[in-house]
Design a protein around this motif. Structure first.
Motif, PDB file in Angstrom:
ATOM      1  N   LEU A 136       0.835  -1.212   0.000  1.00  0.00           N
ATOM      2  CA  LEU A 136       0.000   0.000   0.000  1.00  0.00           C
ATOM      3  C   LEU A 136       0.867   1.257   0.000  1.00  0.00           C
ATOM      4  N   ASN A 137       1.974   1.179   0.729  1.00  0.00           N
ATOM      5  CA  ASN A 137       2.866   2.342   0.831  1.00  0.00           C
ATOM      6  C   ASN A 137       3.821   2.443  -0.365  1.00  0.00           C
ATOM      7  N   LYS A 138       3.675   1.538  -1.316  1.00  0.00           N
ATOM      8  CA  LYS A 138       4.590   1.465  -2.460  1.00  0.00           C
ATOM      9  C   LYS A 138       6.042   1.431  -1.988  1.00  0.00           C
ATOM     10  N   ASP A 139       6.260   0.663  -0.961  1.00  0.00           N
ATOM     11  CA  ASP A 139       7.576   0.515  -0.328  1.00  0.00           C
ATOM     12  C   ASP A 139       8.157  -0.820  -0.790  1.00  0.00           C
ATOM     13  N   ASN A 140       9.119  -0.752  -1.657  1.00  0.00           N
ATOM     14  CA  ASN A 140       9.634  -1.945  -2.317  1.00  0.00           C
ATOM     15  C   ASN A 140      10.686  -2.652  -1.455  1.00  0.00           C
ATOM     16  N   HIS A 141      10.292  -3.059  -0.259  1.00  0.00           N
ATOM     17  CA  HIS A 141      11.202  -3.794   0.612  1.00  0.00           C
ATOM     18  C   HIS A 141      10.585  -5.134   1.010  1.00  0.00           C
ATOM     19  N   THR A 142      11.413  -5.968   1.585  1.00  0.00           N
ATOM     20  CA  THR A 142      11.011  -7.353   1.833  1.00  0.00           C
ATOM     21  C   THR A 142      10.703  -7.584   3.307  1.00  0.00           C
ATOM     22  N   ILE A 143       9.691  -8.414   3.541  1.00  0.00           N
ATOM     23  CA  ILE A 143       9.366  -8.865   4.892  1.00  0.00           C
ATOM     24  C   ILE A 143       9.930 -10.276   5.071  1.00  0.00           C
ATOM     25  N   TYR A 144      10.740 -10.429   6.109  1.00  0.00           N
ATOM     26  CA  TYR A 144      11.260 -11.749   6.470  1.00  0.00           C
ATOM     27  C   TYR A 144      10.565 -12.216   7.747  1.00  0.00           C
ATOM     28  N   THR A 145      10.353 -13.510   7.826  1.00  0.00           N
ATOM     29  CA  THR A 145       9.804 -14.038   9.063  1.00  0.00           C
ATOM     30  C   THR A 145      10.367 -15.424   9.318  1.00  0.00           C
ATOM     31  N   LEU A 146      10.420 -15.778  10.593  1.00  0.00           N
ATOM     32  CA  LEU A 146      10.921 -17.110  10.973  1.00  0.00           C
ATOM     33  C   LEU A 146       9.929 -17.773  11.899  1.00  0.00           C
ATOM     34  N   MET A 147       9.650 -19.051  11.623  1.00  0.00           N
ATOM     35  CA  MET A 147       8.802 -19.824  12.536  1.00  0.00           C
ATOM     36  C   MET A 147       9.421 -21.191  12.737  1.00  0.00           C
ATOM     37  N   GLY A 148       9.031 -21.836  13.826  1.00  0.00           N
ATOM     38  CA  GLY A 148       9.530 -23.175  14.083  1.00  0.00           C
ATOM     39  C   GLY A 148       8.765 -24.201  13.265  1.00  0.00           C
ATOM     40  N   ASP A 149       9.332 -25.407  13.121  1.00  0.00           N
ATOM     41  CA  ASP A 149       8.579 -26.435  12.389  1.00  0.00           C
ATOM     42  C   ASP A 149       7.427 -26.978  13.240  1.00  0.00           C
ATOM     43  N   GLY A 150       7.677 -27.199  14.507  1.00  0.00           N
ATOM     44  CA  GLY A 150       6.595 -27.643  15.392  1.00  0.00           C
ATOM     45  C   GLY A 150       5.454 -26.641  15.403  1.00  0.00           C
ATOM     46  N   GLU A 151       5.820 -25.381  15.251  1.00  0.00           N
ATOM     47  CA  GLU A 151       4.835 -24.299  15.271  1.00  0.00           C
ATOM     48  C   GLU A 151       3.818 -24.422  14.137  1.00  0.00           C
ATOM     49  N   LEU A 152       4.214 -25.131  13.076  1.00  0.00           N
ATOM     50  CA  LEU A 152       3.294 -25.293  11.941  1.00  0.00           C
ATOM     51  C   LEU A 152       2.068 -26.121  12.325  1.00  0.00           C
ATOM     52  N   GLN A 153       2.122 -26.734  13.510  1.00  0.00           N
ATOM     53  CA  GLN A 153       0.937 -27.476  13.978  1.00  0.00           C
ATOM     54  C   GLN A 153      -0.189 -26.524  14.376  1.00  0.00           C
ATOM     55  N   GLU A 154       0.116 -25.261  14.576  1.00  0.00           N
ATOM     56  CA  GLU A 154      -0.919 -24.263  14.885  1.00  0.00           C
ATOM     57  C   GLU A 154      -1.696 -23.921  13.603  1.00  0.00           C
ATOM     58  N   GLY A 155      -3.000 -24.007  13.675  1.00  0.00           N
ATOM     59  CA  GLY A 155      -3.834 -23.821  12.485  1.00  0.00           C
ATOM     60  C   GLY A 155      -3.783 -22.443  11.852  1.00  0.00           C
ATOM     61  N   GLN A 156      -3.552 -21.418  12.672  1.00  0.00           N
ATOM     62  CA  GLN A 156      -3.545 -20.062  12.122  1.00  0.00           C
ATOM     63  C   GLN A 156      -2.513 -19.912  11.008  1.00  0.00           C
TER      64      GLN A 156
END
Lengths: 281, 317
Positions: A136-156
């Protein structure tokens, strides 16, 4: 070109910071922290385009969101050593009145942290929202995120994974720390997730493996590839194959050190394996 | 006694939609999120006029709360929209961690609150949401009474920095607050002045309190009627000032007596000026299917119930 030796020296110091923080208060999560020491160090020291100082909106820079907040020791060490707050503040980890809470939070005003995390499975949604704000801000930058593998058991997570591809959120690179361990044992034993790659692909993501997730050079190469693949209408997932507890021999490859602090003797051994490089706090 | 005219019955959710339309035209940072309930939330005009600022999340409320939190990072002001049940209980931990504890400027806008959702029944009729939301540190909780007030509140939220829970409803109800009344968060609105009892009402019960006042007047009982649209922070000063005069209070809300407006009022009064209090609220129960009027009658949430509560509390003085 990345200065690999310099990055490795940075990581060694981060490992020392992790075990020292956790040892001092006899609590915290060293295993996952050590496993991601190379990745988060490379992100902040090599990959991310960052502005001086810290403002919450982060317009005009790359942003990182940590979803598996229990690996706060590595996050705090990298943030401090990347200039967000004084390194000495690592001394206050998990202490009363500290900005370095057990799990990261914005609530105490710690620079570098943009969302509270700890209750698992929420970081990816937040990162997707931040990525859409960048668009929306026309900001050409990247979002990085890290999650655990066990965490993938969370449905969200799967709501967010479905959404990101449907809405073509292609300015996000989501990394899964694939160490195969969670509190009660191996991820295969606790709740076998099958092929994480196949699942992300089925949800419409580009998936990239970094097989040597504790090798600085491999991370730099893999994440640069991920960056090249982004911006093409699809979100990008990096499967980072790591060894829990990496860099401290007796903590490696086991879930036993997920949430357990070393004693004095074990600390001495861990520090001996990781000689001081940038100066202890 | 002042006379309040119903200028034409409307649903409060349409007030929300009208507020969003105005915000779409006046505040470029306002963005709207919805979990597959555009028609129910009355936000089609906002979407038509600002398609790039609308996010259809699908039936995934947890993800919606997280995305809203993320959108604030970059200066957006997200307004989430779904039913009250799916805006609170279903996503409590997402709101707690990613919005409230993270100090994010998210406006959680919740329609179809309470029994007046009607025939869909108890799965959708949340009567616990005010309690859930007011317990979150830093969360502002607002429950508006009619179309005009809901529209004004929606517009006011954009200028307030911090997380807010805005609660409104489904049915068509009397529209009686002035169209041009400025909405001040945390500021009670005195609707009637009397000497015998203070009636503190919120949401759909405000109009019922005014109706009750007419009946009470014929019985020789005059009441202060206070419209508490903001349950947190509560305008305790206005309530205490009134009960010092009247010596007793009736609270009225479309919510469980546990955790609602009544408890907030009781707490404030117990600290400085304890007086007899009666609660017009549901009595720790789920709802059921029925028309809104039938349900409000059966569960004791209408003008008749307020009259009875007033007679009881006045006798206790």
């Amino acid at each position: 070109m990345a200065d690999i030796e310099k990055l490795e020296a940075f990581v060694t110091q981060v490992r020392r910071d992790i075990v020292r923080q956790v040892h001092k208060v006899s609590s915290g999560h060293p295993g996952g922290s050590l496993g991601c020491a190379e990745f988060i160090s490379v992100l902040y020291q090599e990959l991310m385009e960052r502005k001086e100082g810290f403002d919450m909106d982060g317009i005009g820079e790359d942003l990182f969101f940590l979803s598996n907040g229990h690996i706060s020791p590595v996050f705090y060490s990298v943030l401090a050593r990347s200039g967000y707050f004084p390194v000495e503040e690592l001394n206050t980890f998990r202490l009363l009145n500290s900005r370095l809470q057990g799990h990261p939070t914005t609530h105490e005003g710690l620079p570098g942290v943009r969302i509270a995390s700890g209750s698992l499975g929420q970081g990816l949604s937040v990162a997707v929202g931040a990525a859409q704000a960048k668009k929306l801000n026309k900001d050409n930058h990247t979002i990085y995120t890290l999650m655990g593998d066990g965490e993938l058991q969370e449905g969200q997570n799967w709501e967010a994974i479905m959404y990101a591809s449907a809405k073509k959120v292609d300015n996000i690179i989501a990394t899964v720390d694939l160490n195969g361990q969670q509190i009660d044992g191996s991820t295969d034993h606790v709740l076998n997730m099958g092929s994480v790659r196949a699942k992300f692909e089925a949800f419409g993501w580009i998936v990239l493996d970094i097989e040597q997730g504790n090798d600085v050079e491999a991370i730099v190469k893999g994440m640069n590839q991920a960056k090249d693949l982004s911006g093409n209408g699809k979100p990008v997932c990096v499967l980072l194959h790591t060894i829990m507890g990496n860099g401290v021999d007796f903590m490696m490859g086991t879930h036993a050190w997920h949430g357990k602090a070393p004693n004095d003797e074990q600390l001495a051994s861990a520090l001996a394996q990781n000689p001081e490089t940038l100066g202890d706090y | 006694m002042k006379t309040y005219e119903n200028t034409g019955s409307k649903d409060t959710r349409s007030g929300f939609g009208a507020g969003m339309t105005e915000l779409g035209r006046t505040n470029p940072n306002v963005v709207s999120l919805c979990a597959d309930l555009i028609g129910s939330l009355k936000i089609q005009t906002f979407i038509d006029e600002n398609p790039e600022r609308f996010f259809q999340i699908g039936i995934a409320e947890a993800n919606m709360m997280g995305i809203a939190a993320g959108l604030t990072i970059g200066g957006k002001i997200p307004f989430t929209g779904t039913f009250a049940n799916f805006s609170t209980g279903r996503v409590y931990d997402q709101i707690r961690q990613s919005i409230a504890y993270s100090d994010k400027n998210v406006k959680i806008c919740a329609s179809h609150a309470g029994l007046t959702l009607g025939e869909d029944g108890a799965t959708h009729q949340i009567l616990e949401d005010i309690g859930l939301m007011k317990m979150l540190p830093g969360m502002t909780v607002i429950n508006t009474c009619d179309y005009n007030q809901t529209k004004a509140a929606t517009i006011a939220l954009a200028d307030h920095v911090g997380p807010v829970y805005l609660r409104f409803g489904r049915p068509v109800v009397a529209n009686f607050t002035p169209e041009d009344q400025k909405f001040e968060i945390g500021k009670a609105v005195q609707l009637q002045e009397g000497n015998d009892v203070t009636i503190v009402a919120t949401g759909h019960l405000v109009w019922e309190a005014l109706e009750a006042c007419k009946v009470l007047n014929e019985k020789g009982i005059t009441a202060d009627v206070i419209n508490i649209h903001t349950i947190k922070p509560l305008d305790a000063e206005a309530i205490i000032k009134s009960v010092k005069k009247t010596g007793c209070v009736v609270t009225a809300e479309e919510h469980n007596f546990l955790g609602g407006l009544g408890e907030s009022v009781a707490r404030e009064l117990s600290l400085t000026h304890p007086v007899p209090q009666e609660y017009v609220a549901t009595a720790d129960t789920f709802g059921e299917s029925g028309t809104p009027a039938q349900l409000m009658e059966k569960y004791g949430l209408n003008a008749d119930a307020i009259v009875k509560a007033v007679e009881k509390v006045v006798a206790r003085k």
